[in-house]
Design a protein around this motif. Structure first.
Motif, PDB file in Angstrom:
ATOM      1  N   ASN A  67       0.718  -0.773   0.013  1.00  0.00           N
ATOM      2  CA  ASN A  67      -0.034   0.155  -0.335  1.00  0.00           C
ATOM      3  C   ASN A  67       0.557   1.408   0.043  1.00  0.00           C
ATOM      4  O   ASN A  67       1.325   1.333   0.735  1.00  0.00           O
ATOM      5  CB  ASN A  67      -0.735  -0.422   1.434  1.00  0.00           C
ATOM      6  CG  ASN A  67      -1.861   0.886   1.535  1.00  0.00           C
ATOM      7  OD1 ASN A  67      -2.314   1.591   0.084  1.00  0.00           O
ATOM      8  ND2 ASN A  67      -2.233   1.351   1.817  1.00  0.00           N
ATOM      9  N   ARG A  91      -7.776  -0.306  -3.352  1.00  0.00           N
ATOM     10  CA  ARG A  91      -7.586  -1.263  -2.025  1.00  0.00           C
ATOM     11  C   ARG A  91      -8.475  -2.434  -1.915  1.00  0.00           C
ATOM     12  O   ARG A  91      -9.311  -1.886  -1.184  1.00  0.00           O
ATOM     13  CB  ARG A  91      -7.323  -0.627  -1.381  1.00  0.00           C
ATOM     14  CG  ARG A  91      -6.473   0.622  -1.037  1.00  0.00           C
ATOM     15  CD  ARG A  91      -6.057   2.665  -0.952  1.00  0.00           C
ATOM     16  NE  ARG A  91      -4.789   3.054  -0.696  1.00  0.00           N
ATOM     17  CZ  ARG A  91      -5.759   3.722  -1.733  1.00  0.00           C
ATOM     18  NH1 ARG A  91      -6.170   3.778  -2.726  1.00  0.00           N
ATOM     19  NH2 ARG A  91      -3.605   4.533  -2.455  1.00  0.00           N
ATOM     20  N   PRO A  92      -8.076  -3.589  -1.736  1.00  0.00           N
ATOM     21  CA  PRO A  92      -8.926  -4.489  -1.518  1.00  0.00           C
ATOM     22  C   PRO A  92      -9.215  -4.571  -0.191  1.00  0.00           C
ATOM     23  O   PRO A  92      -8.974  -4.770   0.416  1.00  0.00           O
ATOM     24  CB  PRO A  92      -7.952  -5.957  -1.902  1.00  0.00           C
ATOM     25  CG  PRO A  92      -7.316  -5.761  -2.533  1.00  0.00           C
ATOM     26  CD  PRO A  92      -6.869  -3.577  -2.344  1.00  0.00           C
ATOM     27  N   GLU A  93     -10.863  -4.584  -0.011  1.00  0.00           N
ATOM     28  CA  GLU A  93     -11.012  -4.873   0.932  1.00  0.00           C
ATOM     29  C   GLU A  93     -11.593  -3.462   2.276  1.00  0.00           C
ATOM     30  O   GLU A  93     -11.072  -3.242   3.430  1.00  0.00           O
ATOM     31  CB  GLU A  93     -10.624  -5.967   1.760  1.00  0.00           C
ATOM     32  CG  GLU A  93     -10.935  -7.518   1.110  1.00  0.00           C
ATOM     33  CD  GLU A  93     -10.739  -8.630   2.011  1.00  0.00           C
ATOM     34  OE1 GLU A  93     -10.788  -8.740   2.839  1.00  0.00           O
ATOM     35  OE2 GLU A  93     -10.304  -9.819   0.903  1.00  0.00           O
ATOM     36  N   GLU A  94     -10.848  -2.335   1.824  1.00  0.00           N
ATOM     37  CA  GLU A  94     -10.440  -0.958   2.177  1.00  0.00           C
ATOM     38  C   GLU A  94      -9.205  -1.693   3.579  1.00  0.00           C
ATOM     39  O   GLU A  94      -9.086  -1.097   4.950  1.00  0.00           O
ATOM     40  CB  GLU A  94     -11.258  -0.661   2.853  1.00  0.00           C
ATOM     41  CG  GLU A  94     -12.363  -0.011   1.665  1.00  0.00           C
ATOM     42  CD  GLU A  94     -11.446   0.852   0.329  1.00  0.00           C
ATOM     43  OE1 GLU A  94     -10.521   1.440   1.118  1.00  0.00           O
ATOM     44  OE2 GLU A  94     -11.525   0.846  -0.279  1.00  0.00           O
ATOM     45  N   ARG A  95      -8.434  -2.648   3.148  1.00  0.00           N
ATOM     46  CA  ARG A  95      -7.617  -3.227   4.165  1.00  0.00           C
ATOM     47  C   ARG A  95      -6.424  -2.218   4.684  1.00  0.00           C
ATOM     48  O   ARG A  95      -5.547  -2.143   5.535  1.00  0.00           O
ATOM     49  CB  ARG A  95      -7.155  -5.157   4.565  1.00  0.00           C
ATOM     50  CG  ARG A  95      -7.955  -5.352   5.261  1.00  0.00           C
ATOM     51  CD  ARG A  95      -7.631  -7.075   5.205  1.00  0.00           C
ATOM     52  NE  ARG A  95      -6.520  -7.253   4.079  1.00  0.00           N
ATOM     53  CZ  ARG A  95      -6.853  -8.068   2.964  1.00  0.00           C
ATOM     54  NH1 ARG A  95      -8.055  -8.567   2.809  1.00  0.00           N
ATOM     55  NH2 ARG A  95      -5.995  -8.532   1.610  1.00  0.00           N
TER      56      ARG A  95
END
Length: 115
Positions: A67, A91-95
């Motif tokens: 990120n 950003r997958p799953e906003e992790r």
């Protein structure tokens, strides 16, 4: 994110704020490097077409990196001498641990036999 899969070194670039004019007075958009990172690069599709006596081919890639808050769809990546323009940055799953980038690599070359 599995760090071991980040096995390609890429340079992230953005348009420089120092835009200049070429000899015809047209504004140019010079690219500048802002980071060099490890990435996973996987081709997902490709196509070829002939237009105006030029063969154009493009390939779509998925690029995964750690990120970064400074990476957007306005950027591009350079891997070896290959340039990949970003289409989307997710950003997958906003992790917040990785970015998944869809990028298009495009090459153009003269076709043999069409000249």
């Amino acid at each position: 994110m599995r760090i071991g899969r980040l096995n390609k070194r890429i340079e992230l670039q953005r348009i420089s704020s120092d835009a200049a004019a070429d000899r015809y007075g047209q504004k140019t958009e010079p690219w500048e490097a802002y980071a060099t990172v490890w990435a996973s690069v996987s081709p997902i599709s490709g196509r070829e077409l002939t237009q105006a006596r030029q063969r154009q081919s493009s390939a779509t890639h998925t690029i995964k990196i750690r990120n970064r808050s400074d990476t957007t769809a306005k950027n591009r990546a350079v891997m070896d001498s290959r340039v990949m323009n970003f289409e989307s940055v997710i950003r997958p799953e906003e992790r917040g641990d990785e970015l998944v980038i869809t990028a298009i690599e495009q090459t153009t070359g003269a076709t043999g036999g069409y000249e």
